[in-house]
Design a protein around this motif. Sequence first.
Motif, PDB file in Angstrom:
ATOM      1  N   LEU A 192     -19.891   8.476  17.384  1.00  0.00           N
ATOM      2  CA  LEU A 192     -18.331   8.239  17.533  1.00  0.00           C
ATOM      3  C   LEU A 192     -17.755   7.511  16.377  1.00  0.00           C
ATOM      4  CD1 LEU A 192     -15.792   7.588  19.675  1.00  0.00           C
ATOM      5  CD2 LEU A 192     -16.986   5.353  20.025  1.00  0.00           C
ATOM      6  N   LEU A 193     -18.318   6.701  15.770  1.00  0.00           N
ATOM      7  CA  LEU A 193     -17.899   6.208  14.278  1.00  0.00           C
ATOM      8  C   LEU A 193     -17.595   7.484  13.454  1.00  0.00           C
ATOM      9  CD1 LEU A 193     -20.088   2.890  14.289  1.00  0.00           C
ATOM     10  CD2 LEU A 193     -17.507   2.927  14.525  1.00  0.00           C
ATOM     11  N   LYS A 194     -18.584   8.151  13.438  1.00  0.00           N
ATOM     12  CA  LYS A 194     -18.633   9.253  12.515  1.00  0.00           C
ATOM     13  C   LYS A 194     -17.529  10.152  12.548  1.00  0.00           C
ATOM     14  CE  LYS A 194     -21.342  13.106  10.478  1.00  0.00           C
ATOM     15  NZ  LYS A 194     -22.913  13.855  10.728  1.00  0.00           N
ATOM     16  N   ALA A 195     -17.117  10.569  13.789  1.00  0.00           N
ATOM     17  CA  ALA A 195     -15.991  11.154  14.088  1.00  0.00           C
ATOM     18  C   ALA A 195     -14.744  10.681  13.643  1.00  0.00           C
ATOM     19  CB  ALA A 195     -16.031  11.720  15.463  1.00  0.00           C
ATOM     20  N   ASN A 196     -14.599   9.408  13.932  1.00  0.00           N
ATOM     21  CA  ASN A 196     -13.582   8.302  13.701  1.00  0.00           C
ATOM     22  C   ASN A 196     -13.132   8.233  12.144  1.00  0.00           C
ATOM     23  OD1 ASN A 196     -11.767   7.803  15.995  1.00  0.00           O
ATOM     24  ND2 ASN A 196     -13.638   7.072  16.988  1.00  0.00           N
ATOM     25  N   VAL A 197     -14.430   7.938  11.483  1.00  0.00           N
ATOM     26  CA  VAL A 197     -14.084   7.905  10.183  1.00  0.00           C
ATOM     27  C   VAL A 197     -13.522   9.092   9.491  1.00  0.00           C
ATOM     28  CG1 VAL A 197     -15.598   7.942   7.841  1.00  0.00           C
ATOM     29  CG2 VAL A 197     -16.299   6.330   9.668  1.00  0.00           C
ATOM     30  N   LYS A 198     -13.734  10.278   9.846  1.00  0.00           N
ATOM     31  CA  LYS A 198     -13.162  11.400   9.445  1.00  0.00           C
ATOM     32  C   LYS A 198     -11.734  11.471   9.647  1.00  0.00           C
ATOM     33  CE  LYS A 198     -13.191  16.579   9.669  1.00  0.00           C
ATOM     34  NZ  LYS A 198     -13.905  17.770  10.335  1.00  0.00           N
ATOM     35  N   ILE A 199     -11.227  11.073  11.193  1.00  0.00           N
ATOM     36  CA  ILE A 199      -9.805  11.146  11.553  1.00  0.00           C
ATOM     37  C   ILE A 199      -9.097  10.053  10.518  1.00  0.00           C
ATOM     38  CG2 ILE A 199      -8.529  10.460  13.384  1.00  0.00           C
ATOM     39  CD1 ILE A 199     -10.558  11.576  15.167  1.00  0.00           C
ATOM     40  N   PHE A 200      -9.573   8.810  10.438  1.00  0.00           N
ATOM     41  CA  PHE A 200      -8.981   7.770  10.145  1.00  0.00           C
ATOM     42  C   PHE A 200      -8.877   7.784   8.447  1.00  0.00           C
ATOM     43  CE2 PHE A 200      -8.798   6.636  14.473  1.00  0.00           C
ATOM     44  CZ  PHE A 200      -7.548   6.089  14.587  1.00  0.00           C
ATOM     45  N   LYS A 201      -9.884   8.304   8.033  1.00  0.00           N
ATOM     46  CA  LYS A 201      -9.985   8.600   6.346  1.00  0.00           C
ATOM     47  C   LYS A 201      -8.704   9.589   5.943  1.00  0.00           C
ATOM     48  CE  LYS A 201     -12.858  10.371   2.754  1.00  0.00           C
ATOM     49  NZ  LYS A 201     -11.953  11.650   2.151  1.00  0.00           N
ATOM     50  N   GLN A 202      -8.590  10.813   6.758  1.00  0.00           N
ATOM     51  CA  GLN A 202      -7.794  11.611   6.475  1.00  0.00           C
ATOM     52  C   GLN A 202      -6.198  10.847   6.562  1.00  0.00           C
ATOM     53  OE1 GLN A 202      -8.697  14.991   9.085  1.00  0.00           O
ATOM     54  NE2 GLN A 202     -10.187  15.607   7.574  1.00  0.00           N
ATOM     55  N   GLN A 203      -6.151  10.338   7.698  1.00  0.00           N
ATOM     56  CA  GLN A 203      -4.664   9.668   8.097  1.00  0.00           C
ATOM     57  C   GLN A 203      -4.400   8.620   7.118  1.00  0.00           C
ATOM     58  OE1 GLN A 203      -4.736   8.918  12.238  1.00  0.00           O
ATOM     59  NE2 GLN A 203      -4.591  11.002  12.885  1.00  0.00           N
ATOM     60  N   GLY A 204      -5.377   7.861   6.704  1.00  0.00           N
ATOM     61  CA  GLY A 204      -5.078   6.813   5.705  1.00  0.00           C
ATOM     62  C   GLY A 204      -4.746   7.608   4.433  1.00  0.00           C
ATOM     63  N   GLU A 205      -5.516   8.486   4.073  1.00  0.00           N
ATOM     64  CA  GLU A 205      -5.131   9.176   2.847  1.00  0.00           C
ATOM     65  C   GLU A 205      -3.435   9.945   3.059  1.00  0.00           C
ATOM     66  OE1 GLU A 205      -9.392  10.769   1.291  1.00  0.00           O
ATOM     67  OE2 GLU A 205      -7.941  12.097   2.454  1.00  0.00           O
ATOM     68  N   ALA A 206      -3.408  10.244   4.159  1.00  0.00           N
ATOM     69  CA  ALA A 206      -1.876  10.546   4.371  1.00  0.00           C
ATOM     70  C   ALA A 206      -0.664   9.584   4.128  1.00  0.00           C
ATOM     71  CB  ALA A 206      -1.695  11.462   5.923  1.00  0.00           C
ATOM     72  N   LEU A 207      -1.081   8.563   4.895  1.00  0.00           N
ATOM     73  CA  LEU A 207      -0.178   7.261   4.704  1.00  0.00           C
ATOM     74  C   LEU A 207       0.049   6.947   3.139  1.00  0.00           C
ATOM     75  CD1 LEU A 207      -1.680   5.012   7.484  1.00  0.00           C
ATOM     76  CD2 LEU A 207       0.850   5.563   7.193  1.00  0.00           C
ATOM     77  N   ASP A 208      -1.159   6.975   2.651  1.00  0.00           N
ATOM     78  CA  ASP A 208      -0.990   6.531   1.039  1.00  0.00           C
ATOM     79  C   ASP A 208      -0.265   7.466   0.336  1.00  0.00           C
ATOM     80  OD1 ASP A 208      -2.259   4.681  -0.725  1.00  0.00           O
ATOM     81  OD2 ASP A 208      -2.839   6.626  -1.816  1.00  0.00           O
ATOM     82  N   LYS A 209      -0.363   8.729   0.538  1.00  0.00           N
ATOM     83  CA  LYS A 209       0.433   9.772  -0.116  1.00  0.00           C
ATOM     84  C   LYS A 209       1.777   9.905   0.287  1.00  0.00           C
ATOM     85  CE  LYS A 209      -0.323  14.637  -1.865  1.00  0.00           C
ATOM     86  NZ  LYS A 209      -1.189  15.766  -1.913  1.00  0.00           N
ATOM     87  N   PHE A 210       2.171  10.009   1.611  1.00  0.00           N
ATOM     88  CA  PHE A 210       3.388  10.435   2.103  1.00  0.00           C
ATOM     89  C   PHE A 210       4.201   9.216   2.775  1.00  0.00           C
ATOM     90  CE2 PHE A 210       0.682  13.973   2.765  1.00  0.00           C
ATOM     91  CZ  PHE A 210       0.988  14.885   1.643  1.00  0.00           C
ATOM     92  N   ALA A 211       3.454   8.279   3.402  1.00  0.00           N
ATOM     93  CA  ALA A 211       4.619   7.160   4.042  1.00  0.00           C
ATOM     94  C   ALA A 211       5.272   6.234   3.166  1.00  0.00           C
ATOM     95  CB  ALA A 211       3.838   6.500   4.857  1.00  0.00           C
ATOM     96  N   ALA A 245      -7.007   1.372   6.207  1.00  0.00           N
ATOM     97  CA  ALA A 245      -6.443   0.473   5.360  1.00  0.00           C
ATOM     98  C   ALA A 245      -7.259   0.965   3.650  1.00  0.00           C
ATOM     99  CB  ALA A 245      -6.598  -0.930   5.560  1.00  0.00           C
ATOM    100  N   LYS A 246      -8.451   1.120   3.977  1.00  0.00           N
ATOM    101  CA  LYS A 246      -9.191   1.605   2.882  1.00  0.00           C
ATOM    102  C   LYS A 246      -8.695   2.774   2.111  1.00  0.00           C
ATOM    103  CE  LYS A 246     -13.946   2.914   1.678  1.00  0.00           C
ATOM    104  NZ  LYS A 246     -14.171   1.856   0.408  1.00  0.00           N
ATOM    105  N   TYR A 247      -8.529   3.662   2.895  1.00  0.00           N
ATOM    106  CA  TYR A 247      -7.983   4.977   2.201  1.00  0.00           C
ATOM    107  C   TYR A 247      -6.409   4.957   2.024  1.00  0.00           C
ATOM    108  CZ  TYR A 247     -12.658   6.663   2.705  1.00  0.00           C
ATOM    109  OH  TYR A 247     -14.206   6.635   2.554  1.00  0.00           O
ATOM    110  N   ALA A 248      -5.767   3.963   2.182  1.00  0.00           N
ATOM    111  CA  ALA A 248      -4.393   3.754   1.708  1.00  0.00           C
ATOM    112  C   ALA A 248      -4.177   2.640   0.975  1.00  0.00           C
ATOM    113  CB  ALA A 248      -3.456   3.847   3.057  1.00  0.00           C
ATOM    114  N   PRO A 249      -4.825   2.791  -0.309  1.00  0.00           N
ATOM    115  CA  PRO A 249      -4.771   1.490  -1.383  1.00  0.00           C
ATOM    116  C   PRO A 249      -3.349   1.022  -1.738  1.00  0.00           C
ATOM    117  CG  PRO A 249      -5.849   3.240  -2.263  1.00  0.00           C
ATOM    118  CD  PRO A 249      -5.515   3.732  -0.845  1.00  0.00           C
ATOM    119  N   SER A 250      -2.260   2.066  -1.580  1.00  0.00           N
ATOM    120  CA  SER A 250      -1.196   1.641  -2.282  1.00  0.00           C
ATOM    121  C   SER A 250      -0.392   1.103  -1.254  1.00  0.00           C
ATOM    122  CB  SER A 250      -0.140   2.667  -2.874  1.00  0.00           C
ATOM    123  OG  SER A 250      -0.028   3.684  -1.587  1.00  0.00           O
ATOM    124  N   ILE A 251      -0.789   0.883  -0.020  1.00  0.00           N
ATOM    125  CA  ILE A 251       0.004   0.139   0.983  1.00  0.00           C
ATOM    126  C   ILE A 251      -0.508  -1.344   1.256  1.00  0.00           C
ATOM    127  CG2 ILE A 251       0.723   0.147   3.560  1.00  0.00           C
ATOM    128  CD1 ILE A 251       0.525   3.153   3.208  1.00  0.00           C
TER     129      ILE A 251
END
Length: 281
Positions: free
Chosen positions: A101-120, A141-147
């Motif tokens: 479960l954790l492995k699957a969610n890491v992938k989802i929230f890593k991608q969404q964190g990166e999208a937040l960082d880049k586009f939001a 939060a880890k993958y959206a360091p600019s927020i």
Amino acid sequence: MAEPLKVLVTGAAGQIAYSLLFSVGKGDVFGQDQPIILVLLDIPPMMGVLEGVVMELNDCSLPLVKGIICTHDLEEAFTGIDVAFMVGAMPRREGMERKDLLKANVKIFKQQGEALDKFAKKDVKVLVVGNPANTNACICAKYAPSIPKENFSAMTRLDQNRAQSLVANRLGVPNSDVWNVIIWGNHSSTQFPDVQHAKVKIGGEDKNAFEAVKDDSWLKNEFVSTVQKRGAAIIAARKLSSAMSAAKAACDHIRDWWNGTQEVGFNFQSIFSINLIFLKN
């Protein structure tokens, strides 16, 4: 009228979002004078279901909804958003190990964190509802360091609402007459609902909730156990998860975070219901 807020809901074809979207659209969260643009994100196989949700939202004819974007594309979903309800997450299925479960969610929230960082927008407020919410919020939060890290939070408001309701029912008062209930820990069976600082209005007078209940055994045993196991009890009764109350809690959470809470004595509600995730490098 104000400029529309761009509000993203992930997992928008799911059960929680189905209850959430109407409340957001009719002004329960941001107010009756705040127009919004709803951005609905889900995975490609759910696009057909999501189209049905959009049909219903259109049929509701909500005056505050100035536009609806329905997409499975992360760039389209996250561009310029003001608020994100991160509802979508990998559910734990029968036979699935927690590590899977954790492995699957890491992938989802890593991608969404990166999208937040880049586009939001850089002042976007992000509420993670999908469980395990604290872990998912941390990853996002880890993958959206600019927020700023304080712009990420994991939802504990459902547990607060449950605890508040139990105390109110025990004392025979409206839910609105109980406040400052605190939830310690994660949204799980190890959490601890705490009424030591809670207040209750009885007969027009503010009293300490712990003293008003006058039942240490109930507060230390049945009360704690009921809050911890409420989700499982609802699944056993409904054969489905607690989607309606989770959606209401998400709305409460963002409403209080966005607008602040009403002054009621020394109000802890805005602090402890939000369960902010602060991270250090």
